[in-house]
Motif scaffolding. Structure first.
Motif, PDB file in Angstrom:
ATOM      1  N   ASP A  51       0.804  -1.222   0.000  1.00 44.94           N
ATOM      2  CA  ASP A  51       0.000   0.000   0.000  1.00 44.94           C
ATOM      3  C   ASP A  51       0.837   1.273   0.000  1.00 44.94           C
ATOM      4  O   ASP A  51       0.313   2.346  -0.286  1.00 44.94           O
ATOM      5  CB  ASP A  51      -0.941   0.028   1.208  1.00 44.94           C
ATOM      6  N   GLY A  52       2.118   1.179   0.361  1.00 42.22           N
ATOM      7  CA  GLY A  52       2.939   2.377   0.343  1.00 42.22           C
ATOM      8  C   GLY A  52       4.110   2.331   1.301  1.00 42.22           C
ATOM      9  O   GLY A  52       4.348   1.331   1.989  1.00 42.22           O
ATOM     10  N   ILE A  53       4.817   3.445   1.345  1.00 40.44           N
ATOM     11  CA  ILE A  53       6.007   3.603   2.173  1.00 40.44           C
ATOM     12  C   ILE A  53       5.746   4.717   3.172  1.00 40.44           C
ATOM     13  O   ILE A  53       5.463   5.855   2.782  1.00 40.44           O
ATOM     14  CB  ILE A  53       7.233   3.965   1.304  1.00 40.44           C
ATOM     15  N   LEU A  54       5.840   4.388   4.456  1.00 40.99           N
ATOM     16  CA  LEU A  54       5.638   5.358   5.524  1.00 40.99           C
ATOM     17  C   LEU A  54       6.968   5.665   6.199  1.00 40.99           C
ATOM     18  O   LEU A  54       7.805   4.777   6.369  1.00 40.99           O
ATOM     19  CB  LEU A  54       4.675   4.821   6.576  1.00 40.99           C
ATOM     20  N   LEU A  55       7.119   6.907   6.623  1.00 36.73           N
ATOM     21  CA  LEU A  55       8.312   7.334   7.347  1.00 36.73           C
ATOM     22  C   LEU A  55       7.890   7.900   8.692  1.00 36.73           C
ATOM     23  O   LEU A  55       6.976   8.715   8.786  1.00 36.73           O
ATOM     24  CB  LEU A  55       9.063   8.412   6.553  1.00 36.73           C
ATOM     25  N   ALA A  56       8.565   7.454   9.749  1.00 40.60           N
ATOM     26  CA  ALA A  56       8.327   7.956  11.103  1.00 40.60           C
ATOM     27  C   ALA A  56       9.663   8.424  11.664  1.00 40.60           C
ATOM     28  O   ALA A  56      10.715   7.877  11.347  1.00 40.60           O
ATOM     29  CB  ALA A  56       7.751   6.860  11.993  1.00 40.60           C
ATOM     30  N   LYS A  57       9.614   9.436  12.507  1.00 41.59           N
ATOM     31  CA  LYS A  57      10.841   9.961  13.102  1.00 41.59           C
ATOM     32  C   LYS A  57      11.504   8.953  14.039  1.00 41.59           C
ATOM     33  O   LYS A  57      12.713   8.962  14.225  1.00 41.59           O
ATOM     34  CB  LYS A  57      10.547  11.258  13.892  1.00 41.59           C
ATOM     35  N   GLU A  58      10.690   8.078  14.623  1.00 45.89           N
ATOM     36  CA  GLU A  58      11.223   7.060  15.540  1.00 45.89           C
ATOM     37  C   GLU A  58      10.388   5.804  15.425  1.00 45.89           C
ATOM     38  O   GLU A  58       9.324   5.800  14.779  1.00 45.89           O
ATOM     39  CB  GLU A  58      11.234   7.588  16.971  1.00 45.89           C
ATOM     40  N   LYS A  59      10.837   4.734  16.055  1.00 43.97           N
ATOM     41  CA  LYS A  59      10.113   3.468  16.017  1.00 43.97           C
ATOM     42  C   LYS A  59       8.747   3.634  16.672  1.00 43.97           C
ATOM     43  O   LYS A  59       8.623   4.208  17.744  1.00 43.97           O
ATOM     44  CB  LYS A  59      10.916   2.397  16.759  1.00 43.97           C
ATOM     45  N   LEU A  60       7.715   3.121  16.010  1.00 45.05           N
ATOM     46  CA  LEU A  60       6.352   3.217  16.526  1.00 45.05           C
ATOM     47  C   LEU A  60       6.066   2.029  17.429  1.00 45.05           C
ATOM     48  O   LEU A  60       6.502   0.915  17.178  1.00 45.05           O
ATOM     49  CB  LEU A  60       5.350   3.249  15.372  1.00 45.05           C
ATOM     50  N   GLN A  61       5.309   2.282  18.485  1.00 48.93           N
ATOM     51  CA  GLN A  61       4.966   1.219  19.445  1.00 48.93           C
ATOM     52  C   GLN A  61       3.597   0.670  19.112  1.00 48.93           C
ATOM     53  O   GLN A  61       2.747   1.289  18.665  1.00 48.93           O
ATOM     54  CB  GLN A  61       4.984   1.778  20.862  1.00 48.93           C
TER      55      GLN A  61
END
Length: 159
Positions: free
Chosen positions: A149-159
């Motif tokens: 479905d796509g590529i997501l970027l997060a500033k840090e690891k998601l819990q």
């Protein structure tokens, strides 16, 4: 643990950014996530190979190839390195080759297109720096979550 980008968007809408949908997913691994490692090159894949051989296991290699469609920055030999080193996945702002072989390998590579021409091998480029493409600013240490479905970027690891 498996992550679906749709579920991540539902749970963490304000914590993630979506890459522009310009990539095709190659390989038979359909999702991945992990910490970002970066390399910036132009029509030269020597630094891509070096990064694949040295970045930490479980990493996502982000390759800013300047969006060039003139040659491939990765083929089946480099994909094999990623598999053997247990890297999470690869995102290439450029092309791959050997797509028929790669599509039968346990690897996940997002790339713009395919191109049968190989790149030069001069070792020019930079590693471990912020790179910008597809509407995102990828920084080493950020986290990528990706699937069909796509590529997501997060500033840090998601819990």
């Amino acid at each position: 643990m498996s992550y679906l980008t749709a579920d991540i968007c539902d749970a963490h809408r304000d914590s993630v950014q979506l890459a522009n949908p310009v990539f095709t997913l190659y390989g038979n691994k359909r999702s991945f996530h992990g910490p970002v490692q970066t390399v910036k090159v132009f029509e030269d894949n020597e630094l891509v190979k070096q990064s694949l051989e040295t970045i930490p296991e479980g990493s996502v290699l982000i390759v800013d190839g300047g969006g060039s469609l003139k040659c491939a920055l990765m083929g089946d030999n480099l994909a094999e390195i990623a598999i053997n080193r247990n890297l999470a996945g690869i995102v290439i702002n450029g092309c791959i080759r050997d797509s028929a072989l790669i599509n039968n390998m346990n690897v996940a590579i997002f790339a713009l297109q395919t191109n049968p021409f190989k790149s030069i091998k001069q070792g020019k480029g930079e590693a471990n720096l912020p790179v910008q493409f597809a509407g995102l600013n990828f920084e080493p240490g950020n986290y990528v979550y990706a699937d069909e479905d796509g590529i997501l970027l997060a500033k840090e690891k998601l819990q």
